[in-house]
Write an enzyme that holds these catalytic residues in place. Structure first.
Site, short mmCIF file in Angstrom:
data_model
loop_
_atom_site.label_atom_id
_atom_site.label_comp_id
_atom_site.label_asym_id
_atom_site.label_seq_id
_atom_site.Cartn_x
_atom_site.Cartn_y
_atom_site.Cartn_z
N GLU A 425 31.23 41.40 30.66
CA GLU A 425 31.20 42.32 31.80
C GLU A 425 32.25 43.41 31.58
O GLU A 425 33.42 43.12 31.34
CB GLU A 425 31.51 41.50 33.06
CG GLU A 425 32.21 42.25 34.15
CD GLU A 425 32.82 41.31 35.21
OE1 GLU A 425 32.89 40.08 35.01
OE2 GLU A 425 33.24 41.85 36.23
N ASP A 498 34.67 37.78 34.67
CA ASP A 498 35.93 37.47 35.34
C ASP A 498 35.80 36.17 36.12
O ASP A 498 34.74 35.85 36.65
CB ASP A 498 36.31 38.59 36.32
CG ASP A 498 36.71 39.86 35.58
OD1 ASP A 498 36.97 39.77 34.37
OD2 ASP A 498 36.75 40.93 36.23
N ASP A 500 36.32 35.35 39.06
CA ASP A 500 36.41 35.55 40.50
C ASP A 500 35.00 35.65 41.08
O ASP A 500 34.01 35.47 40.37
CB ASP A 500 37.23 36.80 40.83
CG ASP A 500 36.61 38.06 40.23
OD1 ASP A 500 35.48 37.98 39.70
OD2 ASP A 500 37.26 39.12 40.29
N ASP A 502 33.22 38.20 42.13
CA ASP A 502 32.38 39.23 41.51
C ASP A 502 31.86 38.77 40.16
O ASP A 502 30.70 39.00 39.82
CB ASP A 502 33.19 40.52 41.30
CG ASP A 502 33.18 41.37 42.57
OD1 ASP A 502 32.43 41.01 43.49
OD2 ASP A 502 33.91 42.39 42.59
#
Ligand code: TSJ
Length: 637
Positions: A425, A498, A500, A502
């Site tokens: 990403e 990541d 998290d 998102d």
């Protein structure tokens, strides 16, 4: 033949020793899956009683000692002497292999279906099993240990004269099963499904193991109609009605419920005797045929189509959620995994029931008919546009050779077995990954931001999307009818996002794409999630990485919680330099990868996992990501 069940009608076949010697032959495996099958084997018998119309409540309890109790309010297993065996019928049911499967004639039985090996197999594989029967004012009991009765069936007391039913409690044998702890969620899922498939039946599930016991109740008067509503719950329906057809032909009982939503994918689930058929079969083919024919006839007759036009089946099924449930006395299962119905009478039965009743429904609900026909016409146009785009790229690649995407930093090794591709990403993390990687075997494909949600787009848009095109060409397999797994260029496809919310969302978007367009990659275990660390801990020039809060605590306890600790919380891959990324997430010797799997038996739930995440309704999505993110297995590599 009489439909009366008599104690002597049970066919006696063979002893239980064989079951304990080769349990896998009877219940598939001795893993968690086999363990849960024990419960289904028992409950299926109570469901048969419900299908016979003489039982409306099944109560299942996971006890504190991990034994399971199943209670129903049916007629009670017969306690009379079986003349062939010279022992009570109930004892035959629990000690003679295959007893109870075929009583010959009279009603459909889910317990004789795909998994129906019977109560004796459960008994053979249990440390102990106790059966209690309520019948004509008496309470009967018998106990078995590892399949052997330890006393004769006896009367242990009285009950109200009109109380009838059966109670079975068993403890799976730890000598047999690798896993003996029941998973509440697995049972919950299955019982919800069973309750949807048997309208009016109430199934209660209790878990007495936690400090505060848990209880759920599943009871759907609307049956599979409510199943469709449930499956569409995080989507937007195109019309409020659930289309419903029910009937019987040539010994096949047919029930179909369906409704379109505004997505572009079809979710059709077939069931035979309450067992899911992930590979479809004759019942699903009969349904599809009837759907295509009836909508085309209607559309032409009502001038929604020109005489020369024709709607394709796949366009009518765009965005369709459907349940096809058939009950059949002797189902034939085919295919490698025996999950595909083969009976030809099921095809014609479903075809005829759906054709005749759908025609009437459309006549009576012209608004619904118009919505579906118009949507199908749009779907057809999009599909034509997509085909043109695809033909163009096919021709291009034939002329120019396969040109790999410009953003791909490919590896030098060309043997797919050695090669992995990291889908990363963001461009900046992609940059670090390119520096960090082992060039020989690790390829990097950076993707920009959120990728297209394939649940919310039609094919023409999907094929036009740059990120998706890049993935397709990098993998080398092609898609749909062109898909060829032998052309796969990397045996590990690793999604790195990541750590998290998102990141989890982006990972899920990618998994949704893979699941919808290249499910074989997931099925064959080629798809992984990278696990970047959440924390870096430094103390006296030494460094630790923690991949969870629990691990952080463990490390801090080990090294002492004092002022010399420097704790850094990583918010994204971009915060790590190339060396750190290599050490923590990409080095095959040190990294943790999660392999993505799918449970085909729980297919309606798996699909939901993805669609809940991708649908419009934000709240379930957040809950889902935070609770359990994805269906992944930890790998020791
Ligand atoms: F699998 C099992 F045997 F362990 C078991 C069977 C477990 C549980 C919880 C329930 C049952 C079960 C069996 N519930 N209800 C019945 N019913 C019969 O066996 C039965 C009773 C009467 C008649 C009849 O024709 O009079 C026929 C049947 C099949």
């Amino acid at each position: 033949m009489s439909t009366e069940y008599g104690a002597d009608q049970i066919q006696i076949l063979e002893g239980l020793e064989a079951v304990r010697k080769r349990p896998g032959m009877y219940i598939g495996s001795t893993s968690s899956r086999g363990l849960h099958h024990l419960v289904y084997e028992i409950v299926d018998n109570s469901v048969d009683e419900a299908l016979a119309g003489v039982c409306d409540h099944i109560d299942v309890t996971i006890n504190a000692d991990n034994s399971v109790t199943v209670i129903d309010n049916g007629r009670g297993i017969p306690v009379g002497i079986n003349h062939k065996a010279g022992i009570p019928a109930v004892e035959v049911v629990f000690t003679v292999l295959h007893a109870g499967g075929k009583f010959g004639g009279g009603g459909y039985k889910v317990s004789g279906g795909l998994h129906g090996v019977g109560a004796s197999v459960v008994n053979a594989l249990s440390e102990w099993l106790e059966v209690t029967i309520y019948h004509e004012g008496k309470v009967y009991r018998q106990r078995y240990e590892r399949g052997k009765a330890i006393y004769k069936l006896k009367i242990i007391g009285d009950c109200e004269p009109d109380k009838t039913g059966t109670m079975v409690t068993f403890l799976p044998d730890k000598e047999i099963f690798e896993e003996t702890v029941f998973d509440y969620d697995i049972l919950k899922q299955r019982f919800r499904e069973m309750a949807f498939l048997t309208k009016g039946l109430k199934i209660s599930l209790h878990d007495l193991r936690p400090e505060t016991p848990v209880t759920r109740e599943f009871h759907y008067e609307g049956g599979i109609k409510e199943f469709v509503t449930y499956l569409n719950r995080s989507k937007t329906a195109l019309y409020p009605e659930i289309i419903y057809c029910e009937g019987e032909k040539d010994g096949v009982a047919v029930e179909v419920a369906m409704q379109h939503n505004d997505s572009y994918t079809e979710n059709t689930y077939g069931f035979v005797n309450n067992i899911t058929t992930p590979e479809g079969g004759t019942h699903v083919m009969g349904f599809r045929n009837a759907l295509t024919k009836t909508f085309n006839d209607y559309a032409r007759k009502n001038k929604l189509l020109k005489d020369t036009e024709k709607l394709a089946g796949e366009d009518i099924r765009e965005g369709l959620t459907a349940i096809i449930s058939v009950k059949i006395e002797e189902p034939q299962f085919e295919g490698q995994t025996k999950q595909k119905l083969g009976n030809s009478e099921a095809r014609s039965a479903v075809d005829s029931v759906v054709s005749s009743q759908l025609e009437i429904f459309l006549e009576q609900n012209p608004t619904v008919a118009k919505i579906v026909v118009e949507k199908s016409v749009l779907a057809q146009r999009a599909r034509d546009a997509a085909r043109k785009a695809r033909d163009l790229t096919r021709r291009k690649s034939a002329l120019e050779g396969m040109s790999l995407p410009g953003k791909l930093a490919d590896c030098t090794d060309k043997d797919p077995k050695n090669c992995e591709i990291y889908i990363v990403e963001g461009d900046s993390a992609g940059g670090s990954a390119k520096t960090a990687r082992s060039r020989a075997t690790q390829a990097i494909l950076p993707l920009r931001g959120k990728i297209l949600n394939v649940e919310k787009a039609r094919l023409d848009k999907i094929y036009g999307n740059a990120e998706i095109k890049a993935m397709i060409t990098a993998f080398g397999t092609g898609i749909h009818e062109d898909f060829d797994i032998t052309k796969l260029r990397y045996h590990k496809i690793i999604i790195m996002t990541d750590a998290d919310v998102d990141g989890a969302h982006i990972a899920t978007l990618m998994l949704t794409f893979l699941y919808r367009f290249m499910p074989e990659l997931i099925r064959q275990g080629y798809v992984y999630l990278a696990q970047p660390p959440l924390y870096k801990i430094e103390k006296n020039k030494k460094v630790w990485y923690a991949y969870s809060d629990a691990e952080l605590n463990r490390i801090l306890t080990e090294i002492g919680r004092d002022g010399n600790n420097k704790i850094q919380r990583y918010k994204g891959l971009g915060e790590m330099d190339a060396d750190q990324l290599w050490e923590t997430t990409m080095d095959p010797a040190r990294r943790v990868l999660l392999r993505v799997t799918m449970d085909e038996e729980a297919s309606s739930e798996l699909d939901l996992t993805f669609t809940t995440l991708m649908g419009d309704k934000v709240e379930p999505r957040r809950e889902f990501i935070e609770e359990n993110a994805l269906n992944v297995k930890n790998l020791d590599i």
